[in-house]
Design an enzyme around this catalytic site. Structure first.
Site, short mmCIF file in Angstrom:
data_model
loop_
_atom_site.label_atom_id
_atom_site.label_comp_id
_atom_site.label_asym_id
_atom_site.label_seq_id
_atom_site.Cartn_x
_atom_site.Cartn_y
_atom_site.Cartn_z
N TYR A 90 3.56 7.38 3.42
CA TYR A 90 3.48 5.93 3.62
C TYR A 90 4.85 5.27 3.56
O TYR A 90 5.17 4.39 4.35
CB TYR A 90 2.49 5.30 2.63
N HIS B 167 -4.54 3.67 12.22
CA HIS B 167 -4.96 2.35 11.73
C HIS B 167 -4.19 1.22 12.43
O HIS B 167 -3.84 0.21 11.80
CB HIS B 167 -4.78 2.23 10.21
N ASN C 73 -10.68 3.80 2.51
CA ASN C 73 -11.50 3.74 3.71
C ASN C 73 -12.91 3.27 3.35
O ASN C 73 -13.24 3.15 2.17
CB ASN C 73 -11.60 5.13 4.36
FE1 HDD Z 1 -3.51 7.04 5.84
C1 HDD Z 1 -2.24 4.22 7.22
C2 HDD Z 1 -6.21 5.26 4.68
C3 HDD Z 1 -4.97 9.97 4.73
C4 HDD Z 1 -0.71 8.69 6.56
N1 HDD Z 1 -4.12 5.15 5.95
C5 HDD Z 1 -3.45 4.12 6.57
C6 HDD Z 1 -4.19 2.91 6.43
C7 HDD Z 1 -5.30 3.20 5.72
C8 HDD Z 1 -5.26 4.60 5.41
C9 HDD Z 1 -6.40 2.24 5.30
C10 HDD Z 1 -3.80 1.57 7.02
C11 HDD Z 1 -3.10 0.70 6.04
C12 HDD Z 1 -2.86 -0.65 6.66
O1 HDD Z 1 -3.83 -1.37 6.86
O2 HDD Z 1 -1.71 -0.94 6.96
N2 HDD Z 1 -5.28 7.54 4.97
C13 HDD Z 1 -6.19 6.65 4.48
C14 HDD Z 1 -7.18 7.35 3.70
C15 HDD Z 1 -6.84 8.68 3.73
C16 HDD Z 1 -5.63 8.78 4.51
C17 HDD Z 1 -8.34 6.71 2.96
C18 HDD Z 1 -7.52 9.84 3.06
C19 HDD Z 1 -8.17 9.77 1.97
N3 HDD Z 1 -2.97 8.97 5.70
C20 HDD Z 1 -3.70 10.02 5.20
C21 HDD Z 1 -2.88 11.21 5.19
C22 HDD Z 1 -1.67 10.85 5.71
C23 HDD Z 1 -1.75 9.45 6.01
C24 HDD Z 1 -3.32 12.56 4.68
C25 HDD Z 1 -0.43 11.66 5.93
C26 HDD Z 1 -0.12 12.77 5.35
N4 HDD Z 1 -1.81 6.56 6.80
C27 HDD Z 1 -0.77 7.39 6.93
C28 HDD Z 1 0.45 6.74 7.54
C29 HDD Z 1 -0.05 5.29 7.75
C30 HDD Z 1 -1.48 5.34 7.25
C31 HDD Z 1 0.96 7.47 8.75
C32 HDD Z 1 0.13 4.73 9.14
C33 HDD Z 1 0.58 3.31 8.96
C34 HDD Z 1 0.87 3.18 7.57
O3 HDD Z 1 0.64 4.37 6.95
O4 HDD Z 1 1.26 2.19 7.02
O5 HDD Z 1 1.52 6.76 6.66
#
Ligand code: HDD
Length: 711
Positions: free
Chosen positions: A374, A87, A160
C-alpha cells in the site's frame, strides 16, 4: 445559438477599478466589475480573455507568448493521476465513529478508551476489477476502506464486504488481479470475472474455493453500499497497556440490514444508471438519512486459536459467529459528502500498515504482504512521498517528525535542526511510554518458502457457506456459476471448475454441469484434505437471514398517469415516508400528471428513464381514463414484467389490471401482487414491503425444477 466571441484584440475588455476584497476564508480575491471573482492564472495574474488564444490578426497563427493559454492547457493535460491498480472505481464519504465502551482491558488504542468518544472518519467503497469509469453493479467484491483519524494517528482498516480472500499469500496477488482484469491482448471484458483467464487461474488455485462461493453469491451485487457488511478479513491484534495481546477480527454491520439485487436486475441497472451506488449514497447523505454501521469484534486468545478448526492466520477462513459471537464496540455514521471528489476520494491513500498504538498485526501472510504494497502504490499514484500533506491523508492529531523535502513539500521542519538526536534541545523525541510498541511475539524457525499444512483445507468452509444459504440464495449461486462459466470458451476450464464444485456440494456441481450442457461429469478435483461434512450451517452467512425487517431506506417507484386517485397517492406516499422509505414517481412524461383533484404533480422520471430495476418495490396508480395511453408504452410493460420477474412486491389499483395483463402476469398473481387497500390499509401494505422480495415466486420465473443428473 453560437456564443458571441471577441475577434479583435482592440475589443478586449480591460479591467477597470480592480478591487481587492477579503473573502470569508480570509483569502484575497480580486473582484470583477459585475461582482464575480476575477479569473486569474495559477500565478494570480488576472485574465482578460478566456475565449480566444493570442494570435496575429483574427485569422492568423497563435503566439507562444500566450502564457495563460499554455498554463491552462498544460494543467489540463496533467489532470489525471494513475488510477488505482485495483479498486479504481470508488466513492467516499465523511463521518464519525462513536465508541460504545472502554476496551482498555484489551487495547491501549486511544480510540477505544472512552465511552462516547467520537472520531472523524473517511470511508471509500469500491469495486475491485473495473476501471475508474466502470459501472457500479458489476459482479465484484466491494472494498470497504475506513480511515479513522484517531488522537494517536490514523488507523486504516482496509477491508472488503467479504470476510475471506482468494489467496493465502500476497505473492499471488498480481497473478490474481491480472487474471481477473481485462485480458491483455483484447482489453476486455471490463469489470467482469466471466472470462477464461479468471476461471483458469481460479481453477488452478483451490485455496480460492471458499471465496468463490462468496463471489458467486448475491454479496457481489449489493443493492446499496449502505446495505453491505464490511470485514477487516485478517486476524489482527489488540495490545493493551501491559503489552498483552488479544486476537481480533473486525466486522462492520449495516444498521439497515443486508440487501442485494438479482443478477438480471444488476445487468439492467448498469445500463439504466451506471452510477446507481454513487447516486444512492449521495442521495441518502444529502437528504439527511445518514447510513450507519456497527463495528463488532471477535476477540480470542491463543488457546482458542489452537483449538479452532482452522488456522486463524489463513485469510481464506472465517470464524463463524455462532462459534465466536461478534461483540459490538461502536458505531460509524456517514454524514457528509466530500466537497471535491478528486481532492478527497481520489487522493485518499489507505494503507494497511497505518495502525495506532494498541493495534497490531498477525502473521497472516496476506496481511504481511499488503503492509508493503500500500505504501508503495501511493508513491506511484500520488507522485511523491509527501501525500500525507494532503488534507485527506494528514492526521488530525498533532504530529512532529524530521521528514523533509521531496516533491510538493508543504510542511518542512522549521529552524536549524532537522535531525535527532540533537544537542540544541529542539524538535520531537521518541517516547518509549507513549510511542507505538510492536507486540514482542516470539518467532523462530528456518527461512523457508513454504505454505503451512494448516492452510491445506480448501473445501470445508466453502461447503459450510453453501449449506448456510437459504434456497433462493443457493439457486443464485448455481445461476451465477452457470452464467460465469458459460462465458468461458475453453471447455477444460469449465470442467476443472466443476471438478472443484464436486468437492463442495455434489448437487450444486451437478446442477451447474447440467445447466452448462456438459455431456459428462468430471471426477472431483484431488483434495489435499477431504471436505469436512461436520461443520454446521451458519445462518449469519445468509443475506436473506440478515435482511431488513422494514422498508426503511428503500425506494418505492410509483407509476402514475393522468387522473391518478389523489387520496390514494397521498396516502401511499405518507405511509412509505412514515416507514422512512422514499417514493419516486414515474410518468409517461417527466413533466408530470394531473391528479384526480385537478392539481398537478411533477414526476421524477419518464417511464423509459425510470425502469423498475431502480426501485425496491413498485405501485401502479393509473386511472381508467389514462390506462390506454400507458398501455401504448412498451417500457411500461417492461416496468411491470421486470418487477415481477425480480420477485418484487407490486401494488396496483384496479385501473392498472390491463397493464398486468399486458405484462403477461395477470394469471400468475401471487401474494406479492397486491390490489392496493383503501387508505386505511396502506400502512399494512408498506409493512409487507419490508420483506422486500417474494422469493417463492422465483422458481416459476427463473429456474426450472431440479435438473436430471448428468451422466
Ligand atoms: Fe488491496 C487497494 C482491500 C489484498 C494491494 N485493497 C485496496 C482497496 C481495498 C483493498 C478496499 C482500496 C482502498 C481505497 O479505497 O483506496 N486488498 C483489500 C483486501 C485484501 C486485499 C480486503 C485482502 C484481504 N491488496 C491485497 C493484496 C495486495 C493488495 C494481497 C498486494 C500484495 N490493494 C493493494 C494495492 C491497492 C489496494 C495495490 C491499490 C490502490 C491502493 O492500494 O491504494 O496496494
Amino acid at each position: 445559438m453560437a456564443k458571441k466571441t471577441k475577434t479583435n484584440s482592440t475589443e478586449l475588455v480591460t479591467i477597470h477599478d480592480q478591487k481587492l476584497s477579503r473573502a470569508q476564508g480570509g483569502e484575497l480575491h480580486q473582484t470583477a466589475e459585475d461582482g464575480f471573482d476575477v479569473l486569474t492564472t495559477s500565478q494570480g495574474a488576472p485574465v482578460a480573455d478566456d475565449q480566444n488564444t493570442l494570435r496575429i490578426g483574427a485569422r492568423g497563427p497563435a503566439l507562444m507568448e500566450d502564457f495563460h493559454f499554455r498554463e491552462k492547457i498544460f494543467h489540463f493535460d496533467h489532470e489525471r493521476i494513475p488510477e488505482r491498480v485495483v479498486h479504481a472505481r470508488g466513492y467516499g464519504a465523511h463521518g464519525f465513529f462513536e465508541t460504545y465502551d472502554s476496551l482498555a482491558e484489551y487495547t491501549r488504542a486511544d480510540i477505544f478508551q472512552r465511552a462516547g468518544e467520537k472520531t472523524p472518519v473517511f470511508v471509500r467503497f469500491s469495486t475491485v476489477a473495473g476501471n475508474k469509469g466502470s459501472a457500479d453493479l458489476a459482479r465484484d467484491v466491494r472494498g470497504f476502506a475506513v480511515k479513522m483519524y484517531t488522537k494517536e494517528g490514523n488507523w486504516d482498516l482496509v477491508g472488503n464486504n467479504i470476510p475471506v480472500f482468494f489467496i493465502q499469500d500476497a505473492i499471488k496477488f498480481p497473478d490474481l488481479i491480472h487474471a481477473a482484469k481485462q485480458e491483455p491482448d483484447r482489453a476486455f471484458p471490463q469489470a467482469q470475472t466471466a472470462h477464461d483467464n479468471f476461471w483458469d487461474f481460479i481453477g488452478l488455485t483451490p485455496e480460492s474455493m471458499h471465496m468463490v462461493m462468496w463471489i458467486m453469491s448475491d454479496r457481489t451485487i449489493p443493492r446499496s453500499l449502505r446495505f453491505m457488511e464490511g470485514f477487516g478479513v485478517h486476524t489482527f491484534r489488540f495490545i493493551n497497556a501491559k503489552d498483552e495481546s488479544t486476537f481480533v477480527k473486525f466486522h462492520w454491520k449495516p444498521k439497515l440490514g443486508l440487501q442485494s439485487v438479482a443478477w438480471n436486475e444488476a445487468v439492467k441497472i448498469n445500463g439504466a444508471d451506471p452510477d446507481y451506488h454513487r447516486r444512492d449514497l449521495w442521495q441518502a447523505i444529502q437528504s439527511g438519512n445518514f447510513p450507519e454501521w456497527e463495528l463488532g469484534v471477535q476477540l480470542f486468545d491463543q488457546e482458542f486459536a489452537d483449538g479452532f478448526d482452522f488456522d486463524i492466520l489463513d485469510p481464506t477462513k472465517i470464524i463463524p459467529e455462532e462459534v465466536l459471537p461478534v461483540r459490538p464496540i461502536g458505531r460509524m455514521v456517514l454524514d457528509r459528502m466530500p466537497d471535491n471528489f478528486f481532492a478527497e476520494t481520489e487522493q485518499v491513500a489507505f494503507m494497511t500498515q497505518n495502525v495506532p498504538p494498541g493495534i497490531g498485526f498477525s502473521n497472516d501472510p496476506l496481511l504481511q504482504g499488503r503492509n508493503f504494497s500500500y505504501l508503495d502504490t501511493q508513491l506511484k499514484r500520488l507522485g511523491g512521498p509527501n501525500f500525507t500533506h494532503l488534507p485527506i491523508n494528514a492526521p488530525k492529531c498533532p504530529f512532529a517528525h524530521f521528514q523533509q523535502d521531496g516533491h510538493m513539500a508543504m510542511r518542512n521542519p522549521v529552524g536549524r535542526v532537522n535531525y535527532e538526536p540533537n544537542s540544541f534541545g529542539k524538535g520531537p523525541r521518541e517516547s518509549p511510554a507513549r510511542g507505538y510498541r510492536h507486540f514482542p511475539a516470539e518467532e523462530s524457525g528456518q527461512k523457508v518458502q513454504l505454505r503451512p499444512e494448516s492452510f491445506a483445507d480448501h473445501y470445508s468452509q466453502a461447503r459450510q457457506f453453501f449449506i448456510s444459504q437459504t434456497p433462493p440464495e443457493q439457486r443464485h449461486i448455481v445461476m451465477a456459476l452457470t452464467f460465469e462459466l458459460s462465458k468461458v470458451e475453453t471447455l477444460a476450464i469449465r470442467e476443472r471448475m466443476v471438478s472443484h464444485l464436486l468437492n463442495i456440494d455434489e448437487t450444486m456441481a451437478t446442477e451447474v454441469a447440467h445447466r452448462l450442457g456438459m455431456q459428462s461429469m468430471p471426477k472431483p478435483a484431488p483434495a489435499a484434505v477431504p471436505t469436512r461434512q461436520d461443520l454446521e450451517p451458519s445462518p449469519a452467512l445468509s443475506i436473506v437471514e440478515r435482511g431488513p425487517k422494514r422498508f426503511e431506506g428503500r425506494k418505492l417507484g410509483v407509476l402514475v398517469a393522468d387522473g391518478v386517485d389523489a387520496k390514494l397517492l397521498k396516502g401511499l406516499t405518507s405511509a412509505v415516508t412514515k416507514e422512512k422509505g422514499l417514493v419516486e414517481l414515474i410518468a409517461p412524461k417527466v413533466g408530470g400528471v394531473t391528479v384526480s383533484d385537478g392539481s398537478h404533480i411533477d414526476a421524477h422520471h419518464m417511464i423509459d428513464g425510470g425502469p423498475s430495476v431502480l426501485f425496491d418495490a413498485v405501485a401502479l396508480l393509473t386511472s381508467p381514463a389514462a390506462i390506454e395511453d400507458v398501455l401504448k408504452e412498451a417500457t411500461a410493460r417492461d416496468f411491470v414484467a421486470d418487477a415481477f420477474q425480480h420477485c418484487k412486491f407490486i401494488g396496483y389499483d384496479v385501473s392498472a389490471l390491463p397493464l398486468l395483463e399486458k405484462a403477461g402476469i395477470a394469471q400468475d398473481l401471487d401474494e406479492g401482487v397486491i390490489a392496493l387497500p383503501g387508505e386505511d390499509g396502506l400502512a399494512a401494505f408498506v409493512e409487507e414491503l419490508g420483506k422486500l422480495r417474494v422469493w417463492g415466486r422465483e422458481p416459476s420465473v427463473k429456474l426450472s425444477s431440479a435438473s436430471p443428473p448428468v451422466a
